[in-house]
Design a protein around this motif. Structure first.
Motif, PDB file in Angstrom:
ATOM      1  N   ARG A 284      -2.742  -1.685   1.480  1.00  0.00           N
ATOM      2  CA  ARG A 284      -2.628  -0.359   0.887  1.00  0.00           C
ATOM      3  C   ARG A 284      -3.840   0.397   0.935  1.00  0.00           C
ATOM      4  NH1 ARG A 284      -0.136  -1.827  -4.577  1.00  0.00           N
ATOM      5  NH2 ARG A 284      -0.918   0.245  -4.979  1.00  0.00           N
ATOM      6  N   ALA A 285      -4.909  -0.129   0.521  1.00  0.00           N
ATOM      7  CA  ALA A 285      -6.067   0.399   0.509  1.00  0.00           C
ATOM      8  C   ALA A 285      -6.587   0.757   1.690  1.00  0.00           C
ATOM      9  CB  ALA A 285      -7.441  -0.151  -0.253  1.00  0.00           C
TER      10      ALA A 285
ATOM     11  N   GLU B 166      -4.616   4.467   0.572  1.00  0.00           N
ATOM     12  CA  GLU B 166      -4.193   4.865  -0.918  1.00  0.00           C
ATOM     13  C   GLU B 166      -5.245   4.367  -1.698  1.00  0.00           C
ATOM     14  OE1 GLU B 166      -1.013   2.537  -3.714  1.00  0.00           O
ATOM     15  OE2 GLU B 166      -0.395   2.837  -1.583  1.00  0.00           O
ATOM     16  N   ALA B 167      -5.834   5.449  -2.461  1.00  0.00           N
ATOM     17  CA  ALA B 167      -6.879   5.533  -3.521  1.00  0.00           C
ATOM     18  C   ALA B 167      -6.622   4.633  -4.767  1.00  0.00           C
ATOM     19  CB  ALA B 167      -7.169   7.021  -3.845  1.00  0.00           C
ATOM     20  N   GLU B 168      -5.439   4.732  -5.084  1.00  0.00           N
ATOM     21  CA  GLU B 168      -4.980   4.043  -6.194  1.00  0.00           C
ATOM     22  C   GLU B 168      -5.012   2.586  -5.910  1.00  0.00           C
ATOM     23  OE1 GLU B 168      -0.794   3.140  -8.763  1.00  0.00           O
ATOM     24  OE2 GLU B 168      -1.352   5.186  -8.119  1.00  0.00           O
ATOM     25  N   ALA B 169      -4.768   2.316  -4.701  1.00  0.00           N
ATOM     26  CA  ALA B 169      -4.850   0.728  -4.572  1.00  0.00           C
ATOM     27  C   ALA B 169      -6.260   0.236  -4.483  1.00  0.00           C
ATOM     28  CB  ALA B 169      -4.226   0.411  -3.089  1.00  0.00           C
TER      29      ALA B 169
ATOM     30  N   TRP C 101     -15.507   1.931   0.517  1.00  0.00           N
ATOM     31  CA  TRP C 101     -14.282   2.684   0.601  1.00  0.00           C
ATOM     32  C   TRP C 101     -14.340   3.359   1.905  1.00  0.00           C
ATOM     33  CZ3 TRP C 101      -9.567   4.050  -0.425  1.00  0.00           C
ATOM     34  CH2 TRP C 101      -9.003   5.071  -0.295  1.00  0.00           C
TER      35      TRP C 101
END
Length: 185
Positions: A11-12, A16-19, A57
């Motif tokens: 997901r990341a 997806e930042a939340e992941a 990231w």
């Protein structure tokens, strides 16, 4: 290892930042601890840890499991970031910051002082080891990583890490013994 870690990583990788935030929350304490043991001050450790996660990231799409935990990849990024930082300066570990980070709140003043003295002796002795020996000992005994994970992080074979660990412990024992005989009346 984080539950459903590979799904979270996927997901990341999809942006997806939340992941990525879940990965960050899970790996922040051990990565910070590893960095703090290797650099001089809490502020510097915080900066390097921040840079580590920022680089992770930015490069998350490049991550491939290869049978190793995501944390091994983060330790490798942290190690390289520390090396880059050391090229710019030659820091010394600040014993005050390391011991205050490791001290539990409920410890008595006497217990804290004893622990601080022991850590100061250990860190002073460790500074006399080669850098790779220091890293291997921290990864194996502070971060509790396997030989295989430590090997991936320091860029050596598993057998080489076992040998480095053995030599580092032998050298550390000798240094501590020498320090003890020097401090004895």
């Amino acid at each position: 290892m984080l539950e459903d870690e590979q799904l979270i990583i996927d997901r990341a990788k999809g942006g997806e930042a939340e992941a990525f935030g879940l990965l960050y929350d899970h790996y922040l304490p051990p990565i910070y601890r590893f960095v703090l043991f290797r650099v001089s001050h809490r502020e510097e450790a915080e900066d390097i840890t921040h840079q580590t996660f920022l680089k992770a990231w930015e490069r998350i799409e490049q991550y491939e499991s290869k049978g190793y935990p995501f944390g091994s990849w983060l330790y490798r990024i942290a190690r390289n970031t520390i090396i880059d930082s050391h090229r710019r300066a030659n820091p010394q570990v600040n014993i005050e910051e390391v011991t205050s980070y490791l001290a539990a709140e409920e410890q008595s003043q006497s217990d804290f002082l004893d622990m601080k003295i022991e850590w100061e002796l250990l860190l002073t002795a460790m500074r006399e080891l080669k850098e790779v020996e220091q890293e291997v000992l921290i990864l194996r005994f502070v971060e509790d990583l396997t030989h295989q994970e430590a090997a991936l992080i320091v860029g050596k074979s598993e057998g080489a890490v076992k040998l480095i660990q053995h030599r580092a412990l032998k050298n550390l024992k000798g240094i501590l013994k020498k320090m003890d005989s020097t401090n004895s009346p």
